[in-house]
Enzyme design. Structure first.
Site, PDB file in Angstrom:
ATOM      1  CB  SER A 253      73.288  35.520  61.056  1.00 19.94           C
ATOM      2  OG  SER A 253      74.329  35.406  62.010  1.00 19.94           O
ATOM      3  CE  LYS A 254      78.927  38.328  54.877  1.00 16.43           C
ATOM      4  NZ  LYS A 254      78.684  39.345  53.883  1.00 16.43           N
ATOM      5  NE  ARG A 255      75.885  39.074  63.864  1.00 16.26           N
ATOM      6  CZ  ARG A 255      74.953  39.051  64.780  1.00 16.26           C
ATOM      7  NH1 ARG A 255      75.278  38.942  66.047  1.00 16.26           N
ATOM      8  NH2 ARG A 255      73.687  39.141  64.467  1.00 16.26           N
ATOM      9  CG  ASN A 256      76.270  30.354  63.314  1.00 15.94           C
ATOM     10  OD1 ASN A 256      77.345  29.829  63.619  1.00 15.94           O
ATOM     11  ND2 ASN A 256      75.114  29.808  63.559  1.00 15.94           N
TER      12      ASN A 256
END
Ligand code: GLU
Length: 473
Positions: A253-256
């Site tokens: 995900s974007k957070r990763n």
């Protein structure tokens, strides 16, 4: 025979994680293996996800990876527009054609009614499925509602019995019971199509022969096949690919953040290496070759060898690939590649070109990504060094002082400062102090650089400069 055409169909989010990029790679390779076309289509029917500049970002990313987009929003071919939000009329026209054929219908159900159905389903611990309430409205009833301007969606009328078979290059034939298929929405109440409808219309109208996409779409594909059948269209080949999971096994995900292509690029991962790494993540060649040029990949790629199970992103393996590619850069390319990282971190104003070249050259075989050089060369920019416990205890050994004393004398005596004269000086210390191997090199290395490991000692000493070396001694 039809010309092979594949498409990469991202949403314009301004962000590309490596899972998306891997899909693009597979699509590109399938097209190019057959001398076919690789198309970029922007799927922006969910306008909330749209980000300014996202299309150029996708072009830039794919161009860094050396993928030529044969047709897309910035270089239109015969099948435009290539942005879904500019194709709204096309979807509407086709949805109405299905209504005509009896394969789709207007649905005027209110949100309240649907919420009630959802509530009941959840109380019964069942998955919600639209109950087909509007499926049998008469033409007159429909016309009346439309005339009154009642909001509506258009739904696909699924067969209630029988089976639909999905044939997939990776997963084989999958049989889906039609009774589990919901009368899905094709056109939403705002007039926009759903992904489920738009992808079929576009893939057909753009003459796409191979659809590569995430495995999460596999179960939906029965519904797409029913749409192709309703129109009487030929279906494309499906290549569904399992997910790429993050290092911790979770969904990317974007957070990763570190799983984004641009982040990797900015850290000094070479696009060629990223592509090479990603293609082997979930696909295996017939031989055990690991490093591939683009031409070799195009030749070797066979979608039948894509793995059915998900693969895990592994930074260590990516580092290995990147290091291989860094080693293979010409000296000039390597220099252009690492210099920006150095410039960013250190003031190079007073350093000569020769010094900078010499410095970076000794790291070409040691770094696995561009930014890594910043930390590696720290010893050449720091004024003071502090020794850690391990170094300190090494330096307390008998004989170390004599070695350093001899070394200092040798260094002071050098008139022509270069790597050869330094090598000779070190050799002289060996004779004078009667030490060799680790007991010769380690005291010198620790004294001048403050660390136990580093590049070749004469290069290190040369680059530090006579003044700094004597000061440290
Ligand atoms: N827009 C879809 C996605 O980003 C594309 C799926 C497809 O390729 O059909 O997941």
């Amino acid at each position: 025979m039809k010309k092979t055409r594949t498409r990469f169909a991202p949403s314009p989010t301004g962000y590309m994680h490596i899972g998306n990029l891997r899909t693009a790679i597979f699509e590109y390779l399938i097209a190019k293996k057959d001398n076919g076309d690789f198309i970029l289509r922007i799927e922006d029917t969910d306008q909330t996800r749209k980000v300014e500049g996202a299309i150029d970002f996708i072009y830039d990313t794919l161009s860094l990876c050396r993928f030529k987009i044969d047709e897309g929003p910035n270089n239109e071919g015969e099948y435009g527009p290539y942005i879904q939000s500019e194709r709204i009329d096309i979807y509407k026209k086709h949805a109405l054609e299905l209504v005509e054929k009896g394969a789709a219908y207007y649905c005027f159900c209110t949100e309240e009614r649907l919420d009630k159905l959802r509530e009941v389903a959840s109380l019964n611990k069942q998955a919600f499925m639209y109950d087909g309430h509007c499926r049998n409205l008469s033409k007159e009833e429909v016309d009346e509602m439309l005339a009154k301007g009642v909001p509506y969606v258009i739904r696909q009328a699924m067969p209630k019995t029988g089976e639909t078979i999905v044939s997939d290059v990776v997963y084989g034939d999958i049989v889906i019971n039609n009774s589990v298929l919901e009368d899905q929405i094709l056109i939403k109440s705002d007039g926009y199509p759903t992904y489920n409808f738009a992808n079929v219309i576009d893939d057909h109208l753009m003459n796409i022969t191979h659809v590569v996409r995430g495995k999460e779409y596999l179960d939906q594909t029965a519904k797409y096949n029913l749409l192709y059948d309703a129109f009487g269209w030929e279906k494309p080949e499906y290549v569904h690919v399992a997910m790429v999971l993050g290092e911790d096994g979770s969904k990317l995900s974007k957070r990763n953040g570190d799983a984004s292509f641009m982040d990797l690029y900015n850290e000094g991962y070479l696009p060629d290496a990223i592509v090479n790494y990603l293609v082997l993540l979930g696909w295996s060649p017939e031989t055990n070759q690991e490093v591939f040029s683009m031409d070799e990949l195009i030749n070797a790629f066979d979608p039948k060898r894509i793995s059915k199970s998900s693969s895990q992103y592994d930074v260590k393996k990516l580092n290995w690939f990147n290091a291989q590619y860094i080693k293979r850069l010409s000296m000039d390319d390597y220099f252009d590649f690492v210099l920006p990282f150095l410039k960013d971190a250190y003031n190079l104003d007073e350093k000569s070109d020769e010094w900078i070249h010499h410095l970076v050259s000794i790291y070409q075989n040691h770094i696995s990504y561009g930014k890594e050089i910043v930390n590696e060369v720290k010893i050449f920019f720091e004024d003071d060094i502090t020794l850690d416990e391990e170094c300190l205890s090494f330096m307390k050994q008998d004989g170390v002082n004599d070695t350093l004393k001899a070394f200092k004398e040798e260094i002071e005596a050098i008139s022509d400062w270069n790597v050869d004269s330094i090598s000779i000086a070190i050799n002289n210390v060996k004779e004078k102090a009667g030490v060799k191997g680790k007991m010769l090199y380690m005291p010198i290395r620790i004294a001048v650089s403050g660390v136990m490991h580093g590049p070749e000692l004469p290069d290190t000493i040369y680059l530090l400069g006579k003044e700094k070396v004597l000061k440290r001694l």
